[in-house]
Scaffold this active site. Structure first.
Site, short mmCIF file in Angstrom:
data_model
loop_
_atom_site.label_atom_id
_atom_site.label_comp_id
_atom_site.label_asym_id
_atom_site.label_seq_id
_atom_site.Cartn_x
_atom_site.Cartn_y
_atom_site.Cartn_z
CB SER A 36 0.02 -8.21 -1.30
OG SER A 36 -0.85 -9.10 -0.61
CD GLU B 86 -10.00 3.69 0.54
OE1 GLU B 86 -9.79 4.91 0.43
OE2 GLU B 86 -9.27 2.84 -0.02
CE LYS C 150 -4.26 -1.81 0.37
NZ LYS C 150 -4.18 -3.08 1.00
C1 LIG Z 1 -5.16 -4.17 0.91
C2 LIG Z 1 -4.46 -5.44 0.73
C3 LIG Z 1 -4.77 -6.31 -0.33
C4 LIG Z 1 -5.91 -6.09 -1.29
O1 LIG Z 1 -5.84 -4.93 -2.04
P1 LIG Z 1 -5.47 -4.93 -3.58
O2 LIG Z 1 -5.77 -3.55 -4.01
O3 LIG Z 1 -6.31 -5.96 -4.26
O4 LIG Z 1 -4.03 -5.26 -3.67
C5 LIG Z 1 -4.00 -7.44 -0.50
N1 LIG Z 1 -3.01 -7.73 0.36
C6 LIG Z 1 -2.70 -6.94 1.40
C7 LIG Z 1 -1.58 -7.33 2.31
C8 LIG Z 1 -3.41 -5.77 1.62
O5 LIG Z 1 -3.09 -4.99 2.65
#
Ligand SMILES: *Cc1c(COP(=O)(O)O)cnc(C)c1O
Length: 394
Positions: free
Chosen positions: A378, A114, A92
């Protein structure tokens, strides 16, 4: 409703657009104009790269997961793109650093955001502190309960966290709260949207700020293996980490898989696999709907996937068949979490645990030519350990 829904601006195939009230159009046009000028300004790119490197710790490693590869059959070499090692623990921050530089360019002194999992809220509060801007984060009451540590983090960073009590009291409702605040305070305020969703230009600019994931992965896998991966696998909530890594491989012979939350008997969040096109938060895209066409409740153990919509570019990539979208249940995602924790010593967030679980299924079902796989990891799992403990008990 929309001023430009018929135009091709901000369209991916037939998806995207700007389905917003008149009052929002001027904000979107201002943002689009400043983004175009920032993109053309080398100083903007230089400053962003410096922040990504020195503040967030990029490039993030591409790690060969040898134990996981062996456990999952040994035929495929599995790499993890370690977005969990970014400052604040997820991808993020890539987008937040880009957008806060835009906010400063637009002379805004205040940020609204948000958040679902709290990861985007923490990243937004972080960059607001860094640039000494005021920050208000909207968060559904249900999410505030299941992600307590992140609420505390945001407050310690100096942000105000506003509980949202409407609707399902999760991410969709928090997004409505943030948009409402933005429209009311647009003179002073920039809205840092956290995923590749919403009205144009957000899906494009969020993708561009996340594209660094794919660019690095491309160079790193070539350096490590001398070729491209056969498969790239990422979880899809709104779709920003997925589009960030996919964008570098769209023109190559690489199979791309987006993994949605298949949920449980309580429901799911598989907008692409199970939804129908409709309008949510200013864009036309696949969307979970009930029989009357109302936005349906999403459900996932992973709060970052718990959103009934998805970014418009993914809708187009689904229709064209360039990306394959699949779903993984809550239960299987917990298995992915456990595998990565015990085999590699990495506690993943519940969101990318879905991508790990799908990789296991893919390789168990004959692998389909998969011999070099990159999973976009992610985020890290520290935020989820309390809810995982509860689920393992029940
Ligand atoms: C917010 C988040 C997601 C989902 O958001 P995307 O916009 O689909 O990437 C996925 N993994 C993590 C660790 C997140 O914090």
């Amino acid at each position: 409703m929309s001023v430009s829904e018929g135009s091709s601006r901000g369209r991916f195939g037939g998806y995207g657009g700007q389905y917003v009230p008149e009052t929002l159009m001027s904000c979107l046009l201002e943002l689009e104009k400043h983004y175009a000028s920032a993109k053309a300004d080398p100083a903007f790119g230089t400053e962003l790269q410096k922040l990504l490197r020195e503040y967030s710790g990029r490039p993030t490693p591409l790690y060969f997961a040898g134990n996981l590869s062996r456990q999952y059959g040994g035929k495929a070499r599995i790499y993890l793109k370690r977005e969990d090692l970014n400052h604040t623990g997820a991808h993020k921050i890539n987008n937040c650093l880009g957008q806060v530089l835009l906010a400063r360019r637009m002379k805004k002194q205040r940020i609204v955001a948000e958040t679902g999992a709290g990861q985007h809220g923490v990243a937004a509060a972080t960059v607001a502190a860094l640039f000494q801007m005021e920050c208000t984060v909207y968060m559904g009451e249900v999410d505030m309960e299941r992600q307590r540590p992140n609420v505390l983090r945001m407050e310690l960073l100096g942000a105000e966290v506003v509980p949202v009590l409407t609707g399902s009291r999760t991410l969709k409702d928090a997004t409505n709260g943030a948009i409402r605040d933005w429209v009311t305070n647009v003179e002073s305020t920039h809205y840092i949207l956290g995923s590749s969703v919403g009205p144009h230009p957000y899906p494009t600019l969020v993708r561009d700020f996340q594209a660094v994931i794919g660019q690095e992965t491309r160079e790193q896998i070539l350096a490590a293996e001398g070729r491209f991966p056969t498969h790239v696998i990422a979880c899809v909530g709104g779709g920003s980490n997925a589009i960030g890594i996919f964008s570098a491989f769209l023109d190559d012979d690489v199979r791309l898989f987006g993994v949605e939350a298949g949920g449980s008997i309580h429901g799911h969040a598989a907008s692409l696999s199970e939804g129908l096109p409709g309008v949510l938060h200013g864009a036309y895209s696949y969307l979970l709907q009930d029989d009357d066409g109302q936005v349906a409740m999403a459900h996932s153990i992973a709060p970052g996937l718990d959103y009934p919509g998805v970014g418009p570019e993914h809708s187009s990539l689904k229709d064209s068949g360039r990306v394959t979208y699949v779903r993984v249940t809550d239960q299987d995602a917990l298995g992915g979490f456990s595998d990565l924790s015990k085999l590699e010593g990495i506690l993943p967030a519940l969101e990318p645990s879905h991508a790990v679980a799908f990789t296991r299924q893919l390789l168990a079902n004959g692998a389909d030519g998969a011999d070099l796989i990159v999973i976009n990891l992610s985020g890290r799992g520290d935020k989820d350990i309390e809810s995982i403990e509860e689920m393992l008990k029940s």
